[in-house]
Design a protein around this motif. Structure first.
Motif, short mmCIF file in Angstrom:
data_model
loop_
_atom_site.label_atom_id
_atom_site.label_comp_id
_atom_site.label_asym_id
_atom_site.label_seq_id
_atom_site.Cartn_x
_atom_site.Cartn_y
_atom_site.Cartn_z
N PHE A 65 1.08 -1.04 -0.10
CA PHE A 65 0.34 0.32 0.42
C PHE A 65 0.92 1.32 0.25
N ALA A 66 1.13 1.86 -0.65
CA ALA A 66 1.48 3.17 -0.75
C ALA A 66 0.67 4.67 -1.02
N LYS A 67 1.03 5.36 -0.62
CA LYS A 67 0.68 7.15 -0.57
C LYS A 67 1.35 7.80 -0.24
N GLY A 68 1.21 8.82 -0.81
CA GLY A 68 1.97 10.38 -1.18
C GLY A 68 1.10 11.66 -1.42
N VAL A 69 2.25 12.62 -0.80
CA VAL A 69 1.34 14.01 -1.41
C VAL A 69 3.38 14.88 -1.62
N PRO A 70 2.40 16.19 -2.04
CA PRO A 70 3.93 16.83 -2.70
C PRO A 70 5.12 16.65 -1.49
N SER A 71 5.65 17.20 -1.81
CA SER A 71 6.52 17.35 -0.65
C SER A 71 6.52 18.22 0.00
N ALA A 72 5.77 19.72 -0.26
CA ALA A 72 6.02 20.85 0.17
C ALA A 72 4.90 20.26 0.81
N ARG A 73 4.07 19.49 1.09
CA ARG A 73 2.88 20.15 2.01
C ARG A 73 3.47 18.41 2.94
N ALA A 74 4.45 17.75 2.84
CA ALA A 74 4.48 16.54 3.75
C ALA A 74 4.85 16.28 4.79
N ALA A 75 4.72 17.10 5.80
CA ALA A 75 4.21 17.86 7.29
C ALA A 75 3.60 16.27 7.96
N ALA A 76 2.45 16.03 7.39
CA ALA A 76 1.67 15.10 8.63
C ALA A 76 2.15 13.78 7.89
N GLN A 77 2.76 13.41 6.49
CA GLN A 77 3.92 11.92 6.12
C GLN A 77 4.69 12.08 6.82
N ILE A 98 10.42 7.61 0.41
CA ILE A 98 10.76 8.48 -0.39
C ILE A 98 10.50 9.53 -0.03
N ASP A 99 11.39 10.51 -1.22
CA ASP A 99 11.53 12.16 -0.97
C ASP A 99 12.65 12.28 -2.25
N THR A 100 11.31 12.72 -3.29
CA THR A 100 12.49 12.75 -4.05
C THR A 100 11.55 13.26 -5.84
N ALA A 101 12.26 14.39 -6.47
CA ALA A 101 11.64 14.84 -7.78
C ALA A 101 9.98 15.20 -7.10
N GLY A 102 9.61 15.70 -6.28
CA GLY A 102 8.46 16.69 -5.91
C GLY A 102 7.65 16.12 -5.14
#
Length: 289
Positions: A65-77, A98-102
């Motif tokens: 199971f994968a979930k993601g958001v743009p890095s600029a609003r990833a504080a909760a993740q 991971i944190d890459t390519a935004g």
């Protein structure tokens, strides 16, 4: 399951449009496949509120199971990644992030299950109760958790009560909406630990009781259900009064800002519980004078 017209959970919809697997930047897909091997199939998951990308990935190393958001609003993740070792095994295990390519993406142990049905007479309720009883076994991390009296201070002031009545050192989830409670063959599991807090040990049970009211229980029935969970005995009438009043103020604020149907239903549920507690306290006060 309660009828769609009366279910707050069924009315919940994502806050943002979903991004599909093939819409992610190639660098993000490559970074994921560096952990999983080839992704052979990706099924977008439409439930959940805040993630932009959520999918069940079938990979060389098994389902993820994968979930993601743009890095600029990833504080909760990022908070969720930090808390995961402390929330396991009630939370699914985080395999990688991971944190890459935004993009910031989390990859979790895949769970086979369904969102909890919290309506009256639901067969899922015993498993939910057992899971809540196990939450006190979790050990909080040294950092990364706010104390509940901080984010709820304004609502407490508006409600005319003190949020420090809810204080404690127990790790809690606090967002016990039915989509975050998965019923599996191994019992109930709790996902999406984006808002971990430190507070009194009964808070997550109270958060679940609020959702029970939203899904059709009366406040009396919700409290009677909660009373079977051991941590509930540590709550006192004044602390329960404070919780109900604060949540009535909180959900009134939330629904005023974003009046989606499920938030309006939570406002109604929280208000009815607060009124129930006020009437109960008044009755007890009369009986003791």
């Amino acid at each position: 399951m309660s009828a769609a017209g009366s279910s707050a959970a069924q009315a919940m919809t994502p806050a943002t449009p979903r991004t599909g697997w093939h819409d992610l930047p190639p660098a993000v897909r490559a970074a994921i496949e560096a952990h999983t091997g080839t992704v052979h199939h990706a099924e977008t998951i439409t439930t959940g509120l805040n993630a932009t990308f959520t999918a069940r990935l079938l990979t060389d190393t098994g389902p993820v199971f994968a979930k993601g958001v743009p890095s600029a609003r990833a504080a909760a993740q990022r908070r969720e990644a930090l808390i995961n070792p402390h929330a396991h095994p009630i939370a699914p295990r985080l395999h990688w992030h991971i944190d890459t390519a935004g993009w910031h993406v989390l990859g979790f142990e895949h769970l086979d299950g369904h969102p909890a049905d919290l309506s009256p007479h639901s067969p899922d309720l015993p498993a939910v109760a057992r899971m809540l009883a196990q939450l006190t076994d979790l050990t909080p991390p040294p950092t990364g958790c706010r104390r509940i009296e901080d984010p709820w201070a304004d609502a407490g002031e508006q409600a005319g009560t003190d949020a420090t009545l809810l204080a404690g050192n127990h790790l809690s989830h606090t967002d016990l909406n039915p989509h975050n409670i998965l019923i599996t063959n191994h019992g109930a599991r709790l996902v999406d630990w984006s808002w971990p807090t430190l507070n009194a040990p009964w808070i997550d049970t109270a958060c679940t009781a609020l959702w029970l009211i939203a899904e059709g229980h009366t406040p009396t029935d919700a409290e009677n259900w909660a009373a079977a969970i051991p941590t509930w005995t540590t709550a006192t009438p004044p602390t329960l009064d404070a919780f109900a009043a604060i949540n009535a103020a909180l959900w009134t604020q939330i629904a005023a800002t974003d009046p989606r149907p499920w938030k309006l239903r939570l406002r109604t549920a929280a208000t009815s519980w607060a009124q129930h507690r006020t009437g109960r306290s008044a009755k007890v006060g009369t009986e003791t004078t």
